[in-house]
Each structure stands twice: as C-alpha cells, then as structure tokens.
Design a protein around this motif. Structure first.
Motif, PDB file in Angstrom:
ATOM      1  N   PRO A 194       0.810  -1.350   0.195  1.00 54.02           N
ATOM      2  CA  PRO A 194       0.091   0.023   0.107  1.00 54.02           C
ATOM      3  C   PRO A 194       0.992   1.138   0.065  1.00 54.02           C
ATOM      4  N   ASN A 195       0.267   2.357  -0.587  1.00 55.23           N
ATOM      5  CA  ASN A 195       1.236   3.474  -0.887  1.00 55.23           C
ATOM      6  C   ASN A 195       2.007   4.039   0.498  1.00 55.23           C
ATOM      7  N   VAL A 255       4.727   6.063   5.398  1.00 52.86           N
ATOM      8  CA  VAL A 255       6.164   5.411   5.526  1.00 52.86           C
ATOM      9  C   VAL A 255       6.586   5.657   4.057  1.00 52.86           C
ATOM     10  N   SER A 256       7.963   6.448   3.961  1.00 55.03           N
ATOM     11  CA  SER A 256       8.394   6.947   2.775  1.00 55.03           C
ATOM     12  C   SER A 256       9.785   6.100   2.836  1.00 55.03           C
ATOM     13  N   ILE A 258       0.809  13.144  -2.442  1.00 55.11           N
ATOM     14  CA  ILE A 258       2.005  13.329  -3.053  1.00 55.11           C
ATOM     15  C   ILE A 258       2.616  12.305  -3.338  1.00 55.11           C
ATOM     16  N   GLN A 259       2.737  11.498  -2.399  1.00 53.53           N
ATOM     17  CA  GLN A 259       3.844  10.302  -2.399  1.00 53.53           C
ATOM     18  C   GLN A 259       3.064   9.269  -3.603  1.00 53.53           C
ATOM     19  N   SER A 260       1.946   9.295  -3.651  1.00 50.24           N
ATOM     20  CA  SER A 260       1.113   8.351  -4.721  1.00 50.24           C
ATOM     21  C   SER A 260       1.413   8.845  -6.152  1.00 50.24           C
ATOM     22  N   SER A 272       5.581   6.231  -5.020  1.00 54.05           N
ATOM     23  CA  SER A 272       4.751   5.346  -4.485  1.00 54.05           C
ATOM     24  C   SER A 272       5.200   4.779  -3.366  1.00 54.05           C
ATOM     25  N   GLY A 273       4.839   3.428  -3.000  1.00 50.42           N
ATOM     26  CA  GLY A 273       5.291   3.428  -1.830  1.00 50.42           C
ATOM     27  C   GLY A 273       6.592   2.648  -1.274  1.00 50.42           C
TER      28      GLY A 273
END
Length: 470
Positions: free
Chosen positions: A129-130, A159-160, A326-328, A332-333
């Motif tokens: 999941p992202n 989580v990045s 933004i991460q998506s 992404s994950g």
C-alpha cells in the motif's frame, strides 16, 4: 561496428559498445601518491562515463536548456558533494579520512538483516500500500505511544523512502507560495532548500554556541509574522548534537500556541542516539501541540539502516493524507523488503534494545575522545553534544591566516579545503549549516579512525599561526 540509419534526412550513428568520457568540472587540490605520481581532484571530478552515440541532423536546431526557476533557486547539498569527493579520492588511492557523512559505521543488526533476507526468500517483493503496510504502520503507532507518549492510528502514518522524503512532502503539503518557514540555525542543509522547492521563504533564526545552538523563544516570537507557516525543530540536532530540554520546548510551545496558522515539523530521526542525562521529548506530546505537529522519524540512524531508505511521518489525518497523495504521484510506496526489516527493528525492544544501546555507548566514547582532543587546541570553542554523532566546532579563531602554498583561510569552506589538502581529512564547512564560524565533524567512524583524524587535524592546525600572532 557503427551502424547508420537515415530517417527523413536525419542520420543516427550508434556504437553500442563504445565508451567515452566527458569533462564536467575541476578543482585545484592535488595529492602525491606512492611512486611519485600526482593526482588532482580535477582528474577525478571531470570524468563522467557514459555510452556514446552520435546524432547528426540536416537541420541545425538549438535545444532550450533552461531549467525551472524553482530548481535554479535550490543549492546542491555540500555534505553529499564533499562525501562524494572524498570517496573518489579514496578510490584513487589517496588515504583520506572521511568524516563528512552522517552515516553510522555499524552493520545493520542481524535480526533486521535476516528479516529483509527472509522477505526476499518468501517472495515478499511486490508493491505495498502506498502509505506502507498495515503491519508496519501499526508497529509505528505502538512505538510512538510507548516511547514518545503520542497516540496515532495507522491512517495517520505514512511510510516513505527515508525521512528526507517525509520532510519534503510535509513542507510541500502545508506551505503555499510566499509562506515563511522558520528554521533555527545551525540547521540541516536540506531544510531551507525544501522550503524553496515549495515556493516558500526560509527565515533563519541564529542560535550561537553560547546558547548551545538552541532556539531562543523570545527571538522566535519576535520573528513570527502573518506569513509564518512552519517551524522546523530537530532534536537531537544535526549538525550540533544539541538536545532541546523539555522546559525549553514548553516555552517554544507557548509561543507557537499564540499563532493558529503556525505548524511545527519535529525531526526526531536521532532520538535514540542520546547521552544521559539528556532526555528526548517529542514536541507533539506537549499540551496543545498534537494538532499542529508533524513528527518525522525513521530507521537510518539508530538502526544503522541508511541504505534501506525508510522513514515515516505521523500527524493529524488531514495533513498526513495529503502527504500520502503526493507520494502516490511521485515514488509510490517504500520498499516491501525494507518495511519487513523495519518491523523487525521495532520488535527489538524499547529504544532499539541492546543492539542500539551498544551503538550509542560506542558513539558516546567517540564523542568523549573528540571533546577531550579538540579541547586542547588554542582558540577552538565547542558545545558538548548531548545526542546524534556530530561535533560542531568553532574554528573562527584561525580565520584570516595566510598559509604558504595554500592561501588565505578566510572562512569555514577554505578551512575545510585546507584540512582536506594538508591533513587529508574530509569535513563539512559550517556555512552549509548556516554558521560559518564552525565546521562539522561526524564521529560515526571507529575510534581508531577518529584518533588518526584528530592527529592529522592537530598537525595541520599547529602549522598555522593565528591572525593575532602573525
């Protein structure tokens, strides 16, 4: 053999096995190697390896090479540049001692490494999941509750790929063009540049060595305006190792509470690398601060997992969901393998258990050695670090010194060049952190390495004469 193709008057000549080197930049530092050969940094930095291809066109067209004004406003990281430069010298045979990077010299603890290996063997190699796996986000919530006294649910965690990404996404999420980001100096090199990437204005508030490099709440209050949007705090601090006492954080919180628009980003990546009697306090745990605090942490420093690239942000769902958005649309994950390893890290016990405790013990021993060693040098001032693994030394006593065969030492950058050329020790100039009077020494290296570095630095210093004695 070169193969040629002709397409509408354009000729493409390809040599798939050819290699070429292009010159890109140079400097003047040179070293003498065994056997009498000379090596210059220029010869290392000017070579870039790539596959060559030749494109010839019947039409002569100039390519627009302009860059975005946003990108042009950002400065490159000096810590990365110096680390890369020192690594290149070592690879070329120059015995440079590298004390520039903020990277533990310990191996990742075995239980963490095994969890990553098992994840690969068991086929846990697909997208997650992202925002991160539910397993890891749940473990992070448990850690924050038990160790930091702050409560979150898994949907309030993202989580990045490292804490750096977490910080950048937070700045992009909360800042609008023209907003001000308040940054106490000395600061981590990336904070002001992240503000600029968000079209915000970094507002630097200096904190001197006499104040142990800690922000004065009165100065903060005097600098807050209607444009103030974000205050960034880092404790324990990079580059100074200073730790904010709870009482001082409470004073800062009372100032923040008067300004409804002002948020706080609390960078707590070094929280477990702390030396008694200093105690870490999470800003979000203070009365009234949970709602306006974005807490960033990760696994790189305390767990010696720099290459695993894993960090996280915790905060009110409204802000964290925006970070997730933004991460998506960017990375992404994070790595599925690294996330499995991180679950194992959080299962090692309070504050990382015995494995982290042993690393912190070694860091403290190294700190104590350097504080003693540099305390013997004339004119050098310091504030003893209470956490992290950096020593931020004031060497400004030697600015203004003319060195035969080198030139004038006028600032932290020229002093670090002097130490690199004459002492073969790579350090980071303080101007990169917003304080040109100092230089940063990372003691994330073995004690024997630090002992050798201290001797080289002392020897280089003893060949200098202070401006007052010239």
């Amino acid at each position: 053999m070169a193969a040629a193709q002709h397409i509408s008057g354009i000729c493409f000549t390809e040599r798939s096995s050819a290699l070429a080197f292009d010159s890109v930049r140079s400097t003047s530092i040179s070293f003498k190697l065994n056997g009498g050969n000379h090596l210059s940094i220029k010869s290392l930095e000017t070579k870039r390896l790539h596959k060559s291809s030749t494109v010839c066109s019947a039409v002569n067209m100039d390519v627009d090479t302009t860059l975005s004004p946003r990108v042009n406003s950002v400065k490159p990281s000096k810590t990365v540049a110096i680390t890369d430069q020192a690594t290149a010298l070592v690879e070329a045979g120059v015995p440079v001692i590298r004390l520039a990077a903020g990277e533990p010299d310990f191996d990742t603890p075995a239980v963490i490494a095994e969890a990553g290996i098992n994840a690969i063997r068991e086929g846990y190699t697909r997208y997650t999941p992202n925002a991160g796996t539910l397993e890891l986000r749940t473990a992070i919530c448990k850690k924050l509750k038990e160790e930091n006294g702050i409560s979150y649910t898994p949907d309030q965690i993202v989580v990045s790929n490292g804490a750096k990404q977490s910080i950048l996404q937070a700045v992009l999420v909360v800042c609008s063009p023209g907003d001000e980001v308040i940054i106490p100096a000395p600061f981590w090199v990336s904070y002001p540049e992240m503000a600029r990437l968000a079209d915000a204005t970094p507002v630097i508030l200096p904190a001197g060595i006499s104040e142990n490099f800690l922000l004065d709440p009165k100065l903060l209050e005097s600098k807050i305006t209607e444009k103030s949007r974000l205050l960034i705090l880092c404790s324990p601090s990079n580059p100074t190792g200073s730790v904010y006492p709870k009482k001082l954080l409470e004073e800062i919180a009372r100032v923040v509470a008067k300004h409804p628009r002002l948020l706080v980003l609390s960078d707590e990546i070094y929280e477990h690398i702390i030396y008694s009697p200093a105690v870490h306090t999470s800003f979000a745990s203070l009365p009234g601060m949970w709602e306006r605090t974005l807490t960033v942490n990760g696994f790189s420093k305390a767990f010696a997992m720099t290459g695993w690239r894993l960090g996280y942000i915790a905060g009110p769902k409204h802000f964290v969901a925006a970070c997730n958005k933004i991460q998506s649309q960017s990375t992404s994950g994070a790595s599925s393998i690294a996330q499995k390893a991180a679950v194992a890290a959080l299962g090692m016990g309070h504050a990382g258990g015995e494995a982290v405790s042993q690393m912190v013990k070694a860091f403290r021993e190294r700190r104590d050695f350097l504080v003693s060693a540099f305390g013997e040098l004339d004119g050098v001032k310091m504030s003893e670090p209470q956490g992290a693994f950096y020593l931020f030394l004031d060497f400004s006593y030697y600015y203004g010194t003319e060195v035969e065969g080198f030139g004038l030492i006028k600032d932290s950058e020229s002093l670090c060049r002097y130490f690199l050329e004459k002492g073969q020790v790579a350090l980071v100039p303080g101007d990169a952190f917003g304080d040109d009077t100092c230089i940063r020494i990372s003691y994330a290296a073995s004690l024997s390495t630090l002992q050798a570095a201290a001797e080289r630095i002392k020897k280089a210093i003893l060949t200098l004469k202070s401006p007052a004695s010239v």
